[in-house]
Every structure is written in C-alpha cells, then in structure tokens.
Design a protein around this motif. Structure first.
Motif, mmCIF file in Angstrom:
data_model
loop_
_atom_site.group_PDB
_atom_site.id
_atom_site.type_symbol
_atom_site.label_atom_id
_atom_site.label_comp_id
_atom_site.label_asym_id
_atom_site.label_seq_id
_atom_site.Cartn_x
_atom_site.Cartn_y
_atom_site.Cartn_z
ATOM 1 N N ASN A 3 3.095 6.079 -13.357
ATOM 2 C CA ASN A 3 2.542 7.100 -12.369
ATOM 3 C C ASN A 3 1.580 6.316 -11.550
ATOM 4 O O ASN A 3 0.377 6.713 -11.721
ATOM 5 C CB ASN A 3 2.462 8.318 -12.686
ATOM 6 C CG ASN A 3 3.475 9.176 -13.827
ATOM 7 O OD1 ASN A 3 4.598 9.094 -13.155
ATOM 8 N ND2 ASN A 3 3.035 9.499 -14.840
ATOM 9 N N PRO A 4 1.855 5.454 -10.357
ATOM 10 C CA PRO A 4 0.592 5.088 -9.699
ATOM 11 C C PRO A 4 -0.129 6.188 -8.836
ATOM 12 O O PRO A 4 0.563 7.085 -8.637
ATOM 13 C CB PRO A 4 1.253 3.999 -8.826
ATOM 14 C CG PRO A 4 2.605 3.772 -9.220
ATOM 15 C CD PRO A 4 3.126 5.036 -10.103
ATOM 16 N N GLY A 5 -1.410 6.019 -8.852
ATOM 17 C CA GLY A 5 -2.270 6.740 -7.883
ATOM 18 C C GLY A 5 -3.756 6.538 -7.710
ATOM 19 O O GLY A 5 -3.826 5.219 -8.175
ATOM 20 N N ASN A 6 -4.280 7.247 -6.981
ATOM 21 C CA ASN A 6 -5.626 7.258 -6.864
ATOM 22 C C ASN A 6 -6.565 7.826 -7.801
ATOM 23 O O ASN A 6 -6.369 9.309 -7.699
ATOM 24 C CB ASN A 6 -5.922 7.311 -5.449
ATOM 25 C CG ASN A 6 -5.509 6.242 -4.379
ATOM 26 O OD1 ASN A 6 -5.681 5.122 -4.581
ATOM 27 N ND2 ASN A 6 -4.340 6.589 -3.546
ATOM 28 N N PHE A 7 -7.616 7.461 -8.294
ATOM 29 C CA PHE A 7 -8.231 8.158 -9.536
ATOM 30 C C PHE A 7 -9.713 8.342 -9.113
ATOM 31 O O PHE A 7 -10.109 7.154 -9.151
ATOM 32 C CB PHE A 7 -7.895 7.860 -10.680
ATOM 33 C CG PHE A 7 -6.477 7.891 -11.158
ATOM 34 C CD1 PHE A 7 -6.181 8.848 -11.813
ATOM 35 C CD2 PHE A 7 -5.587 6.882 -10.988
ATOM 36 C CE1 PHE A 7 -4.636 9.188 -12.212
ATOM 37 C CE2 PHE A 7 -4.074 7.030 -11.287
ATOM 38 C CZ PHE A 7 -3.689 8.222 -12.137
ATOM 39 N N THR A 17 -2.016 0.815 -9.818
ATOM 40 C CA THR A 17 -0.552 0.630 -9.151
ATOM 41 C C THR A 17 0.132 -0.392 -9.537
ATOM 42 O O THR A 17 -0.479 -1.366 -10.405
ATOM 43 C CB THR A 17 -0.847 0.571 -7.308
ATOM 44 O OG1 THR A 17 0.564 0.750 -6.799
ATOM 45 C CG2 THR A 17 -1.631 -0.609 -7.274
ATOM 46 N N GLY A 18 1.408 -0.689 -9.049
ATOM 47 C CA GLY A 18 2.269 -1.964 -9.423
ATOM 48 C C GLY A 18 3.410 -1.254 -9.897
ATOM 49 O O GLY A 18 3.586 -0.307 -10.247
ATOM 50 N N ASP A 19 4.477 -2.390 -9.712
ATOM 51 C CA ASP A 19 5.642 -1.960 -10.495
ATOM 52 C C ASP A 19 5.854 -1.741 -11.880
ATOM 53 O O ASP A 19 6.676 -1.214 -12.505
ATOM 54 C CB ASP A 19 6.757 -2.704 -10.069
ATOM 55 C CG ASP A 19 6.741 -4.126 -10.593
ATOM 56 O OD1 ASP A 19 5.616 -4.416 -11.558
ATOM 57 O OD2 ASP A 19 7.447 -5.193 -10.210
ATOM 58 N N LYS A 42 0.751 -1.080 0.143
ATOM 59 C CA LYS A 42 0.100 0.148 -0.054
ATOM 60 C C LYS A 42 0.735 1.379 0.183
ATOM 61 O O LYS A 42 0.290 2.365 -0.293
ATOM 62 C CB LYS A 42 -0.820 -0.034 1.289
ATOM 63 C CG LYS A 42 -2.016 -1.176 1.131
ATOM 64 C CD LYS A 42 -2.949 -0.921 2.336
ATOM 65 C CE LYS A 42 -4.029 -2.205 2.311
ATOM 66 N NZ LYS A 42 -5.233 -2.266 1.496
ATOM 67 N N ASP A 43 2.054 0.988 0.437
ATOM 68 C CA ASP A 43 3.019 2.217 0.375
ATOM 69 C C ASP A 43 3.117 3.086 -1.170
ATOM 70 O O ASP A 43 3.451 4.207 -1.051
ATOM 71 C CB ASP A 43 4.386 1.932 0.899
ATOM 72 C CG ASP A 43 4.365 1.585 2.480
ATOM 73 O OD1 ASP A 43 3.320 1.906 2.988
ATOM 74 O OD2 ASP A 43 5.389 0.817 2.897
ATOM 75 N N CYS A 95 -8.718 -4.609 3.468
ATOM 76 C CA CYS A 95 -7.682 -5.780 3.676
ATOM 77 C C CYS A 95 -6.923 -6.118 2.645
ATOM 78 O O CYS A 95 -5.890 -6.940 2.619
ATOM 79 C CB CYS A 95 -8.215 -6.749 4.648
ATOM 80 S SG CYS A 95 -9.360 -7.766 3.848
ATOM 81 N N GLU A 96 -7.475 -5.888 1.405
ATOM 82 C CA GLU A 96 -6.759 -6.357 0.048
ATOM 83 C C GLU A 96 -5.295 -5.543 0.045
ATOM 84 O O GLU A 96 -5.511 -4.455 -0.119
ATOM 85 C CB GLU A 96 -7.704 -6.112 -1.016
ATOM 86 C CG GLU A 96 -8.366 -7.453 -1.507
ATOM 87 C CD GLU A 96 -7.909 -8.567 -2.419
ATOM 88 O OE1 GLU A 96 -6.754 -8.162 -2.737
ATOM 89 O OE2 GLU A 96 -8.583 -9.224 -2.859
ATOM 90 N N PRO A 97 -4.289 -6.419 -0.291
ATOM 91 C CA PRO A 97 -3.007 -5.610 -0.710
ATOM 92 C C PRO A 97 -3.363 -4.795 -1.813
ATOM 93 O O PRO A 97 -3.893 -4.649 -2.586
ATOM 94 C CB PRO A 97 -2.127 -6.605 -0.900
ATOM 95 C CG PRO A 97 -2.762 -8.008 -0.239
ATOM 96 C CD PRO A 97 -4.201 -7.823 -0.445
ATOM 97 N N TYR A 98 -2.466 -3.678 -1.828
ATOM 98 C CA TYR A 98 -2.039 -2.650 -2.684
ATOM 99 C C TYR A 98 -3.498 -1.645 -2.860
ATOM 100 O O TYR A 98 -3.152 -0.513 -3.368
ATOM 101 C CB TYR A 98 -1.966 -3.208 -4.120
ATOM 102 C CG TYR A 98 -0.792 -3.854 -4.396
ATOM 103 C CD1 TYR A 98 0.259 -3.110 -4.909
ATOM 104 C CD2 TYR A 98 -0.684 -5.393 -4.007
ATOM 105 C CE1 TYR A 98 1.557 -4.044 -5.065
ATOM 106 C CE2 TYR A 98 0.573 -6.087 -4.314
ATOM 107 C CZ TYR A 98 1.610 -5.196 -4.639
ATOM 108 O OH TYR A 98 2.872 -5.848 -4.816
ATOM 109 N N LEU A 99 -4.691 -1.887 -2.311
ATOM 110 C CA LEU A 99 -5.729 -0.886 -2.595
ATOM 111 C C LEU A 99 -5.647 0.121 -1.537
ATOM 112 O O LEU A 99 -5.394 0.052 -0.368
ATOM 113 C CB LEU A 99 -7.280 -1.829 -2.405
ATOM 114 C CG LEU A 99 -7.491 -2.457 -3.677
ATOM 115 C CD1 LEU A 99 -6.711 -3.321 -4.307
ATOM 116 C CD2 LEU A 99 -9.026 -2.977 -3.309
#
Ligand code: SF4
Ligand code: SF4
Length: 487
Positions: free
Chosen positions: A300-304, A294-296, A16-17, A166-170
C-alpha cells in the motif's frame, strides 16, 4: 521570471503517479525511537540526557555543539533506554539516543505555544529556528539557522523555496503543497522578515500544475503578490539542485567554492520552509518528516507523516509490507538515494522516501567498456567530462581527477543514468571526492596543528612576560578550535 532551464540533465521515468494522489497519513511509532546525534552537516550534537532519564515530546536531547551544528529533539515522550552507536541509512555510524516510547506523546513545556511574528526580532526568529533543530530537509541537512545568517541581510535578493522535487517517485513535498500551502507561505513570510530587500520565489516543476494552482491561489487570497511569486520550472532532473535552481531563476552562476548567498540567494526546501513557519509561529520543533513509501514491491504505497527516529521496518509494515521478496530497497530517491541492506535504521531529519522494487535492474547488468559516445558529457549539468573523470578514478589518479574539476561534481547520477556501458560513474566520483576531501582535511589539520604549536609557543612566551592577559589568549584558542572542528 526564470531563465527556463539549465544545460544538461536527464528525463528519468517519473514514477510519481503511484503516490501523488495519496493524502499524507499520520503514522505513530510502536517501537523504540533512535535519534542519531549526527544527522546533519557539521559537528555532532552533544547528548544532554542519560540512560534512565524521562523525556517529553519536543525536548532537546542533543545540543548543538559548535558553530555549524544543531539540536536533536525527541519526537515522543518516554524514557532514555541507552546511548549507543547505531547505523544510519547512509551507512554512517553515529552515537544515538535510544528512547523507549510511552505512546502518550506528552509535550515538553512551551511546545505548541503560538507567537506573533510582528513582535519578533530577527535574532529571536533565528534563535527559534536553531532551538527547533531545523536543517535542510531536501537531503543536505545543513543547519538552517546558519544558512539564515549570511552576514549581510541586505545583500539577499531572493529567498527561493525549492519545491522542484525533481527526484523520481518522491511526492512528499507535492502533497505538502496541496494540503498545507498556507503554512508554507507563512514560513516564507517569516524568512522574508529576515531579508527586507528579498523577493520570495516558490520554484515548482511544470509537471505539478495542481500545486502551482494551489500556491498561486493562496498568494492571491492573502494578497502576497508583492512579496512572493511562483516560478514554473521545466521538468528535468536535477532541476532541484541548488546551483541549477539559482541559475534557472536568476541567471547567476555558482561553483562549488561559492554559496547561494554569494549569488544573493537563500534557498530552502519546501518542507524546511514549512518547518520554519511551524517553529517560529507555532513553537513546534522538528519532530516529523513526510516519507513517501512506494515502488512495485510494497503493498500500500503512500505518503506518511512520521516521527523522526521511527524504524524503517515499521514504515514498511505501515505500508502493508512487501508484495514479494524485493531485490532492491532504497532510502531516498532512485537517483541520489542509498541502497538499504537492512531495514533496521531510523528515519532521520533528512529522510524523504523508502523505495521498494521487486527487481533490481542494475544487479543483472554487467558493466562494459566506455565507447566514447559522449552521452555523459551532454547530460552533466556541471559541464564536466565524466568519461575522463572515470579514467582518472580507474587509475586512482586523484590529481588528474581534481584537474578535471571532479570536485565540482554534485553526484546527481545523470551520467550513470545515460551511460550505455552501464559504468558506475557516480559511485566512483563519490568515492574519489571523499578521498580528496579527506586528503584536504588532513593537509589543513597539519597546517593548523603547526599554527597551533607556533601560537602555543608564543603564548608560553607571552604568558611569562604578561601573566595578566593569559585568559584572553586562551579564550581565542577555544574559539579557533571550535571553528576548525566545525569545518
Ligand atoms: S556515457 Fe558511458 S560509454 Fe558513453 S562516453 Fe560516457 S562513460 Fe563512455
Ligand atoms: S554525477 Fe557528477 S559528473 Fe555525473 S552528471 Fe552529475 S554532476 Fe556530472
């Protein structure tokens, strides 16, 4: 408050970071919008527009068709290009309304008109939620107005805001709590007006201290402590699964045959509660979703904040495109999401994330044989025996699968995550559950068909004897058919 946690579960890499500090940014779509008429649990909506019609933002383009169904809303203004079958991220094919976006976002009459909740009756609140097309935004897609009508309002002790994420990455719900906590609590207050005896509980995992602080501060500031409180949950997957959440907060247990209302609870996801507040207080239907990209593999990962109906391909571009050809793209979280083969699918009401990974760790692994280590049993939050269920699936033994309580599995993915043999346990259980559900539906249809034939024969006799009451009988037949379809 709270019983700490539940038995089982796992601790996957959180991831999530990458986006938790990224504020929500608005993305306006460029291309056509695709609105599937079936993007919720229950009967598909019925299209009420045709090719060539002009539509406005917030206009109903698909009407709820059945007891368990909901409206589909246009999130832009423009013209209906066509109605055709399109594939969703889940692989399901649905009739969809395709709208050519004029990029003017002209609102439909009445959209955005504020309302005073004090002057609204319970029925008016439920109708506003229904008209707004709100469904469970945590992924289930169950129509919220149906959930909010449990039959006996006085039997509800808790309205739980599921803010576990609790789902990773979200990180969409997390950002919503940081940026719009007042709106979430306003939505909760609306829900509490329906259930006078209930207490509001906002359930947040302990790894989100900023969100906990923010929500507590608003409760304090608005003097809501009599009606709402924060419950801090242990950080563990799948803490946000409804049954786990209810047990953790109330100590009450549920199985797959029961609903949260049977345990005196109404559980709604953070974004759903936010959406209820927007619909009832501000007259805004469900037109947007917050999507974590998100992800490698993404630049430019972000929240939209994205209009429902937007193409996933556009979202990838909005986030800067791929850094390299990705091996895996997932719609949703890594534990319960679906791998995407093509990005040409629309954002729906239940979309939450788009994950892009350069490497697919699963693709290079060869499954081994079960070594009977028992890790899957320890991890299963439903106290099932995944290793035995796997054997049943392998031998296509659906009876054994059911005797092992396989239908209690809610496909959380914990067993697959811990399995050292890398067996695709959850995938097998998903297929087996689908096959059993189909079998049961077919059996039910056969019984109900038989009943219908009997009642039809009876009606014919009655009609000959009492022609004056034929209308009443045919009315009942219609209602029964609606119920059967909506199940
Ligand atoms: S975790 Fe995998 S290897 Fe271990 S018992 Fe379960 S199915 Fe078998
Ligand atoms: S996927 Fe099903 S069987 Fe596996 S851990 Fe989750 S609930 Fe248990």
């Amino acid at each position: 408050m709270g019983y700490g946690s539940f038995r089982g579960g796992v601790h996957p890499f959180r991831g999530k970071d990458i986006t938790k500090e990224k504020a929500i940014s608005e993305y306006l779509p460029q291309g056509d919008l695709v609105y599937p008429l079936s993007q919720h649990i229950g009967a598909p909506a019925r299209a009420v527009v045709a090719a060539g019609d002009e539509v406005l933002a917030g206009q109903i383009i698909g009407e709820a068709d059945g007891l368990v169904s909901t409206n589909v809303i246009s999130s832009v203004s423009g013209r209906v290009r066509t109605i055709e079958r399109r594939m969703l991220a889940t692989g399901v094919i649905s009739d969809s309304v395709i709208v050519e976006n004029d990029r003017e976002y002209r609102p439909a009459p009445g959209i955005g008109k504020s309302r005073d909740p004090e002057g609204l009756t319970k029925e008016e609140i439920r109708t506003a939620v229904k008209n707004a097309g709100i469904v469970g935004l945590g992924g289930a897609g169950f129509p919220t107005h149906v959930k909010l009508a449990p039959g006996d309002d006085g039997a509800i002790d808790y309205v739980i805001v599921n803010a576990a994420e609790c789902e990773p990455y979200l990180t969409g719900d997390y950002r919503l709590m940081l940026e719009e906590p007042e709106e979430i609590l306003a939505g909760l207050q609306v829900l509490l007006r329906l259930f006078e005896k209930a207490k509001g509980v906002i359930a947040i995992e302990a790894d989100k201290p900023e969100a906990i602080k923010k929500i507590k501060a608003v409760i304090e500031e608005k003097s809501l402590s009599q009606s709402a409180e924060v419950c801090t949950l242990k950080t563990k997957y799948p803490q946000g699964a409804e049954r786990n959440l209810i047990f953790t907060i109330t100590g009450r247990r549920l199985n797959s045959q029961k609903l949260p209302k049977d345990a005196g609870c109404i559980v709604c996801n953070t974004a759903t509660v936010h959406g209820v507040g927007q619909a009832v207080l501000k007259g805004l239907p469900l037109m947007n979703r917050i999507i974590t990209v998100t992800g490698d593999g993404i630049a430019n990962p972000g929240n939209f904040r994205v209009k429902v109906g937007t193409n996933y391909g556009e979202l990838i571009e909005a986030a800067g495109g791929f850094t390299a050809q990705p091996e895996k793209v997932i719609a949703g979280g890594p534990m319960m999401g679906m791998a995407l083969t093509v990005p040409d699918v629309p954002v729906t009401k239940t979309s939450s994330a788009l994950l892009v990974f350069r490497k697919d760790p699963v693709a290079h692994v060869k499954p081994g044989s079960c070594i009977r280590c028992g890790r899957c049993v320890k991890a299963c939050p439903c106290r099932l025996l995944p290793l035995k269920m796997w054997q049943a699936c392998k031998h296509y033994n659906l009876d054994l699968f059911q005797r092992l309580y396989g239908m209690e599995c809610y496909e959380c993915g914990s067993c697959t995550f811990v399995c050292p043999a890398r067996l695709s346990l959850t995938q097998s259980f998903k297929q087996a559950r689908m096959m059993v559900s189909d079998q049961r539906k077919r059996a039910k249809t056969t019984v109900s068909d038989r009943k219908k034939q009997q009642s039809s024969r009876q009606r014919q006799k009655d009609s000959q004897a009492h022609t004056a009451v034929t209308g009443i009988f045919s009315g009942c037949g219609g209602a029964g058919r609606d119920m059967a379809e909506s199940e």
